[in-house]
Motif scaffolding. Sequence first.
Motif, PDB file in Angstrom:
ATOM      1  N   PHE A  65       0.937  -1.267   0.043  1.00 45.62           N
ATOM      2  CA  PHE A  65      -0.091  -0.135  -0.062  1.00 45.62           C
ATOM      3  C   PHE A  65       0.876   1.280   0.086  1.00 45.62           C
ATOM      4  N   ILE A  66       0.887   2.041  -1.171  1.00 45.20           N
ATOM      5  CA  ILE A  66       1.292   3.081  -0.990  1.00 45.20           C
ATOM      6  C   ILE A  66       0.529   4.354  -1.013  1.00 45.20           C
ATOM      7  N   ILE A  67       0.643   5.122   0.307  1.00 46.44           N
ATOM      8  CA  ILE A  67      -0.547   5.975   0.703  1.00 46.44           C
ATOM      9  C   ILE A  67      -0.054   7.499   0.836  1.00 46.44           C
ATOM     10  N   ASN A  68      -0.741   8.226   0.273  1.00 43.09           N
ATOM     11  CA  ASN A  68      -0.539   9.906   0.013  1.00 43.09           C
ATOM     12  C   ASN A  68      -1.188  10.216   1.141  1.00 43.09           C
ATOM     13  N   PRO A  69      -0.491  10.761   2.281  1.00 43.70           N
ATOM     14  CA  PRO A  69      -1.282  11.329   3.473  1.00 43.70           C
ATOM     15  C   PRO A  69      -2.049  12.401   3.190  1.00 43.70           C
ATOM     16  N   ILE A  70      -1.679  13.300   2.207  1.00 42.84           N
ATOM     17  CA  ILE A  70      -2.386  14.711   1.976  1.00 42.84           C
ATOM     18  C   ILE A  70      -3.474  14.670   0.777  1.00 42.84           C
ATOM     19  N   SER A  71      -3.647  13.860   0.200  1.00 44.91           N
ATOM     20  CA  SER A  71      -4.457  13.762  -1.234  1.00 44.91           C
ATOM     21  C   SER A  71      -6.056  13.856  -0.616  1.00 44.91           C
ATOM     22  N   GLY A  72      -6.451  14.886  -1.547  1.00 50.59           N
ATOM     23  CA  GLY A  72      -7.959  15.117  -1.358  1.00 50.59           C
ATOM     24  C   GLY A  72      -8.303  15.977   0.115  1.00 50.59           C
ATOM     25  N   GLY A  73      -7.355  16.156   0.802  1.00 52.36           N
ATOM     26  CA  GLY A  73      -7.339  17.151   1.952  1.00 52.36           C
ATOM     27  C   GLY A  73      -7.886  16.213   3.189  1.00 52.36           C
ATOM     28  N   LYS A  74      -7.844  14.848   3.074  1.00 52.96           N
ATOM     29  CA  LYS A  74      -8.198  13.904   3.840  1.00 52.96           C
ATOM     30  C   LYS A  74      -7.449  13.215   4.810  1.00 52.96           C
ATOM     31  N   LYS A  75      -7.414  13.013   6.096  1.00 53.80           N
ATOM     32  CA  LYS A  75      -6.417  12.310   6.705  1.00 53.80           C
ATOM     33  C   LYS A  75      -6.497  10.973   6.743  1.00 53.80           C
ATOM     34  N   LYS A  76      -5.363  10.084   6.578  1.00 60.07           N
ATOM     35  CA  LYS A  76      -5.335   8.834   6.494  1.00 60.07           C
ATOM     36  C   LYS A  76      -4.660   7.957   7.552  1.00 60.07           C
ATOM     37  N   SER A  77      -4.361   8.620   8.505  1.00 61.57           N
ATOM     38  CA  SER A  77      -3.567   7.859   9.510  1.00 61.57           C
ATOM     39  C   SER A  77      -4.334   6.946  10.157  1.00 61.57           C
ATOM     40  N   SER A  78      -5.428   6.596  10.092  1.00 55.19           N
ATOM     41  CA  SER A  78      -6.287   5.422  10.490  1.00 55.19           C
ATOM     42  C   SER A  78      -6.131   4.334   9.292  1.00 55.19           C
ATOM     43  N   TYR A 110       2.842  -1.403   4.215  1.00 52.60           N
ATOM     44  CA  TYR A 110       2.272   0.031   3.824  1.00 52.60           C
ATOM     45  C   TYR A 110       3.476   0.853   4.004  1.00 52.60           C
ATOM     46  N   ALA A 111       3.526   1.786   3.192  1.00 54.51           N
ATOM     47  CA  ALA A 111       4.436   3.119   3.017  1.00 54.51           C
ATOM     48  C   ALA A 111       3.753   4.462   2.952  1.00 54.51           C
ATOM     49  N   PHE A 112       3.970   5.451   3.574  1.00 50.19           N
ATOM     50  CA  PHE A 112       3.256   6.828   3.483  1.00 50.19           C
ATOM     51  C   PHE A 112       4.352   7.704   2.705  1.00 50.19           C
ATOM     52  N   THR A 113       3.916   8.131   1.534  1.00 49.04           N
ATOM     53  CA  THR A 113       4.645   9.360   0.873  1.00 49.04           C
ATOM     54  C   THR A 113       4.904  10.432   1.582  1.00 49.04           C
ATOM     55  N   GLU A 114       6.191  11.005   1.398  1.00 48.12           N
ATOM     56  CA  GLU A 114       6.710  12.143   2.117  1.00 48.12           C
ATOM     57  C   GLU A 114       7.015  13.307   1.235  1.00 48.12           C
ATOM     58  N   TYR A 115       6.822  13.359  -0.052  1.00 47.90           N
ATOM     59  CA  TYR A 115       6.986  14.283  -1.087  1.00 47.90           C
ATOM     60  C   TYR A 115       6.595  13.905  -2.503  1.00 47.90           C
ATOM     61  N   VAL A 116       6.379  15.218  -3.198  1.00 49.21           N
ATOM     62  CA  VAL A 116       6.196  14.607  -4.882  1.00 49.21           C
ATOM     63  C   VAL A 116       6.929  14.087  -5.285  1.00 49.21           C
ATOM     64  N   GLY A 117       6.547  12.852  -5.881  1.00 47.58           N
ATOM     65  CA  GLY A 117       7.350  12.160  -6.438  1.00 47.58           C
ATOM     66  C   GLY A 117       7.587  10.908  -5.700  1.00 47.58           C
ATOM     67  N   HIS A 118       7.432  10.873  -4.503  1.00 50.59           N
ATOM     68  CA  HIS A 118       7.815   9.612  -3.749  1.00 50.59           C
ATOM     69  C   HIS A 118       7.080   8.424  -4.029  1.00 50.59           C
ATOM     70  N   ALA A 119       5.606   8.524  -4.305  1.00 54.18           N
ATOM     71  CA  ALA A 119       4.961   7.246  -4.728  1.00 54.18           C
ATOM     72  C   ALA A 119       5.576   6.772  -5.928  1.00 54.18           C
ATOM     73  N   SER A 120       5.999   7.271  -6.822  1.00 53.15           N
ATOM     74  CA  SER A 120       6.605   6.905  -8.078  1.00 53.15           C
ATOM     75  C   SER A 120       8.016   6.249  -7.685  1.00 53.15           C
ATOM     76  N   GLU A 121       8.811   6.719  -6.887  1.00 55.85           N
ATOM     77  CA  GLU A 121       9.953   6.050  -6.467  1.00 55.85           C
ATOM     78  C   GLU A 121       9.414   4.576  -5.435  1.00 55.85           C
ATOM     79  N   LEU A 122       8.563   4.889  -4.666  1.00 59.44           N
ATOM     80  CA  LEU A 122       8.221   3.550  -3.917  1.00 59.44           C
ATOM     81  C   LEU A 122       7.522   2.615  -4.904  1.00 59.44           C
ATOM     82  N   ALA A 123       6.949   2.911  -5.818  1.00 61.31           N
ATOM     83  CA  ALA A 123       6.207   2.053  -6.850  1.00 61.31           C
ATOM     84  C   ALA A 123       7.521   1.426  -7.571  1.00 61.31           C
ATOM     85  N   GLU A 124       8.289   2.095  -8.275  1.00 61.37           N
ATOM     86  CA  GLU A 124       9.351   1.586  -9.053  1.00 61.37           C
ATOM     87  C   GLU A 124      10.308   0.368  -8.443  1.00 61.37           C
ATOM     88  N   GLU A 125      10.298   0.735  -6.871  1.00 64.54           N
ATOM     89  CA  GLU A 125      11.186  -0.231  -5.924  1.00 64.54           C
ATOM     90  C   GLU A 125      10.306  -1.581  -5.812  1.00 64.54           C
TER      91      GLU A 125
END
Length: 294
Positions: A10-23, A41-56
Amino acid sequence: MSVNKSNIFFIINPISGGKKKSSLPSLIDQYLDKEKFAPIYAFTEYVGHASELAEEAEKKNYDIIVAVGGDGTINEVASKLVHSDKILAIIPFGSGNGLARFLNIPLTAQKAISLINTGKHQVIDTAELNGKKFFNMAGMGFDAHLSSVFAGNKKRGLKSYVELGFKEITTYKAQPYRIDIDGVKYDNDAFAISIANSSQYGNNVYISPKSSLIDGYLDVCIIHPISLVKLPVLAFQMITAKTHKSSLVKIIRGKHIKIERNAPDAVHLDGEPLQLGESLEIKIVPASLKILSN
């Protein structure tokens, strides 16, 4: 107990849509079938991080890679999975969720997680604009301009996007485009041009109601120059999925599209803006992504 569990990342963007995803990890723990899946699970930390995580992740022994976020997050993850044996899944948390809506993926996290348990998937077409991948929609003109302005806006969410749209639309002018679709040429002034792989922008706002993710074609949707008094008509046609019958929009199906414009300007890929030059080339990539759907 099953010993042949599928590994799922699971690659989780914590700020997308302005909705919290900590739960979200606790929801996944509650609703994901642990007899079938071993989740990480992994939470993204910056723009482009989801791409890096997916590539790995694509290089490792994951069977399913899940994008948790909006169309931009999905784009980052899916771009690394084209022509891969991995399956993309989506838990939609964006402002519009255009691709998820088209695929009939539930918009609540609980139901989207439960859908993963079914393992039902299909192989869909993807697309490229100047070599950059998109999956739902690309565009230029007003919607790309608005995406570019909105990217610098501190407020997120649909309400802020609509408010900004009303402000920008009063001053935006149509632009000239020279378009080649599978060798047939068109010269058009256009308020916007959308390249549709699916039918809608998001929020059930349809620009190309007859589009399909599995037909091997893209739909070039040319919105003609339009007066402010006609905007409510176009808006009504979009929310009632009637733009394919509209005199305000021309929709042309094709596989290889070239577009020339007078100057470098904004484009968007799945809602994410970037600046590109005068010459744009768009291609369909048939049957190139495995994706979970309903």
